[in-house]
Design an enzyme around this catalytic site. Structure first.
Site, short mmCIF file in Angstrom:
data_model
loop_
_atom_site.label_atom_id
_atom_site.label_comp_id
_atom_site.label_asym_id
_atom_site.label_seq_id
_atom_site.Cartn_x
_atom_site.Cartn_y
_atom_site.Cartn_z
N SER A 170 0.77 -1.16 -0.08
CA SER A 170 0.14 -0.05 -0.08
C SER A 170 0.76 1.28 0.08
O SER A 170 0.52 2.32 0.05
CB SER A 170 -1.04 0.02 1.07
OG SER A 170 -2.05 -0.72 0.77
N THR A 181 -6.01 -17.22 5.15
CA THR A 181 -4.92 -16.66 4.62
C THR A 181 -4.24 -17.40 3.39
O THR A 181 -4.22 -16.61 2.28
CB THR A 181 -3.63 -16.34 5.70
OG1 THR A 181 -4.28 -15.57 6.78
CG2 THR A 181 -2.77 -15.73 5.12
N ASN A 237 -9.28 -0.83 0.86
CA ASN A 237 -8.37 -0.70 -0.46
C ASN A 237 -9.28 -0.08 -1.53
O ASN A 237 -8.94 0.29 -2.81
CB ASN A 237 -7.74 -2.20 -0.70
CG ASN A 237 -6.71 -2.53 0.19
OD1 ASN A 237 -5.60 -1.98 -0.26
ND2 ASN A 237 -6.94 -3.36 1.11
N ARG A 254 0.26 8.88 5.26
CA ARG A 254 0.03 8.87 6.69
C ARG A 254 1.17 10.02 7.63
O ARG A 254 1.88 10.27 7.15
CB ARG A 254 0.50 7.25 7.23
CG ARG A 254 -0.48 6.36 6.82
CD ARG A 254 -0.14 5.04 7.54
NE ARG A 254 -0.62 3.77 6.95
CZ ARG A 254 -2.12 3.53 7.34
NH1 ARG A 254 -2.62 4.43 7.96
NH2 ARG A 254 -2.42 2.29 6.93
N THR A 300 2.47 2.72 5.18
CA THR A 300 3.03 1.55 5.48
C THR A 300 2.34 0.85 4.16
O THR A 300 1.48 1.05 3.34
CB THR A 300 2.36 1.08 6.66
OG1 THR A 300 0.95 1.38 6.59
CG2 THR A 300 2.87 1.70 7.66
N SER A 333 4.82 -11.53 5.92
CA SER A 333 3.40 -11.07 6.31
C SER A 333 2.47 -12.02 7.08
O SER A 333 2.75 -13.17 7.34
CB SER A 333 2.64 -10.57 4.99
OG SER A 333 2.23 -11.50 4.10
N ASN A 334 1.11 -11.40 7.48
CA ASN A 334 0.24 -12.17 8.28
C ASN A 334 1.17 -12.49 9.56
O ASN A 334 0.79 -13.41 10.03
CB ASN A 334 -0.16 -13.20 7.53
CG ASN A 334 -1.46 -13.78 8.22
OD1 ASN A 334 -2.29 -12.97 8.54
ND2 ASN A 334 -1.63 -15.08 8.63
#
Length: 418
Positions: free
Chosen positions: A106, A167, A205, A331, A345, A372-373
């Protein structure tokens, strides 16, 4: 498509400039490319030197939390500093390489916001116009404006919660799939709205999928063309690209690994994927040096006119601590030492990214972990911000800092193994 076609009064030009988010004086100079304008620089103030030991501690905590590797590249008046731990490829054991490319998730949203705000400065789109003016019939509520998309206040639900409820199966179902923008918006519209337009911040998103649609509708070009023409080429970003729907990361690159929902399940190499589920919300590829250059150039006024940059930096708090805020695709984090940094991020399967700079653009940090996750790894990686921008004055643990706080808001659902 002409803006405000029914207005032909003497004050029409001034009103048009206000709607577009620029002053009449700026509108009169619309022929000048806005990306070459430089906003006034805030006066320089003494800043603490980065803490190399603190950076390494944060990176080691990131790998201890489950990332195969992690790195950070900090730039400032004293030059560039790179810290890295762990491996970039579990199969070969190759170490982390600060010159390697990776998926930035992102952080793509900031690229998209820059392109859209350049179009606002060119009077080709208006921030406070309804999205339906440019994309008739796409959204169910004509009160949703362009600004609502950029600030995550449209009320449009994020479709990724349902898409990645499990996931690994969710990822494998879309790894090689190619979506249209309208298909992604349709997935969002199946979900309840989070609020009325403008009422509340809710990260989604979907907002930046629609931003991509706006860019393509207004320019008549693919977003890849506009990223390249307006940002990548002017800044000389050699390792930055938008290759959707190709699955490959060309050239030297870091492998990204996805954790499963099930404790003890093997990691999944998620490097190759279309990222079509994100597109203009998260499908770009870059490198630490390019991210440093991009954020420094943006905050330094090299990409947007002064009015547009100020509009982008007009943030509102997004959490109860009031230390995290969001502007227009950007941000702001208020760190424990009192320094504020701006950036974004990124989370995409296999990668966490932080790309931030000080308001004057003179100091920037790009940090990445190839997993990730794993919320704990994301939180630990965020500790690089305190070490880089607060230096040795940063406390080891603070409720305001990233050392012990909740992870930065995720761009994908976070489900640690359980």
């Amino acid at each position: 498509m002409p803006l405000l076609p029914k207005r032909r009064l003497a004050l029409g030009a001034a009103l048009l400039a206000v709607v577009a988010g620029v002053t009449p004086a700026t509108a009169a100079r619309a022929a000048e490319p806005p990306r070459t304008a430089r906003s006034p620089q805030p006066p320089a103030s003494p800043r603490p030197a980065p803490d190399p030991e603190g950076l390494l501690r944060a990176l080691r905590k990131t790998t201890a939390a489950g990332a195969p590797g992690a790195l950070a590249r900090f730039t400032g008046p004293e030059g560039a500093r790179v810290s890295a731990v762990g491996v970039s490829d579990r199969a070969t054991g190759a170490g982390m390489d600060a010159k390697a490319r990776f998926r930035i998730g992102s952080v793509t949203k900031t690229f998209s916001a820059v392109v859209l705000l350049q179009l606002v400065a060119e009077r080709r789109i208006a921030l406070d116009a309804p999205v339906g003016r440019y994309l008739p019939g796409l959204l169910p509520d004509d009160r949703i404006t362009v600004r609502h998309l950029l600030t995550h206040r449209s009320g449009l639900a994020d479709y990724t919660g349902a898409m990645f409820e499990r996931t690994v199966p969710g990822f494998e179902a879309v790894r090689n799939k190619v979506f249209t923008y309208r298909e992604l918006v349709g997935l969002s519209l199946r979900e309840p709205r989070t609020s009325g337009p403008g009422q509340a911040y809710a990260y989604s998103n979907t907002n930046f999928v629609v931003v991509g649609m706006l860019i393509e509708k207004v320019t008549g070009n693919p977003v890849a063309t506009e990223y390249r023409r307006r940002v990548i080429e002017p800044l000389g970003l050699r390792d930055t690209s938008y290759v959707h729907p190709s699955t490959a990361v060309r050239g030297p690159h870091t492998h990204g690994y996805l954790h499963s929902d099930e404790e003890g399940a093997p990691l999944v190499d998620a490097t190759e994927q279309t990222v079509s589920w994100a597109q203009s919300a998260g499908a770009m590829i870059s490198s630490p040096a390019d991210l440093n250059t991009f954020m420094s150039a943006l905050l330094g006024g090299r990409l947007l006119s002064a009015p547009m940059l100020e509009a982008m930096l007009a943030v509102t708090p997004t959490d109860g601590t009031r230390t995290r805020s969001y502007g227009l695709g950007l941000r702001r984090y208020d760190l424990a030492c009192g320094t504020s940094v701006y950036g974004h991020t990124g989370t995409v399967q296999g990668f966490y990214t932080y790309a931030f700079a000080t308001r004057d653009g003179r100091r920037s940090l790009a940090a990445m972990a190839n997993t990730s996750n794993r919320a704990a790894a994301n939180t630990a990686l965020g500790g690089t911000l305190e070490a880089a921008f607060c230096g040795r004055t940063a406390p080891e643990a603070t409720a305001r800092g990233f050392a012990v706080s909740a992870p930065a808001e995720a761009d994908l659902p976070e489900r640690d193994a359980r």
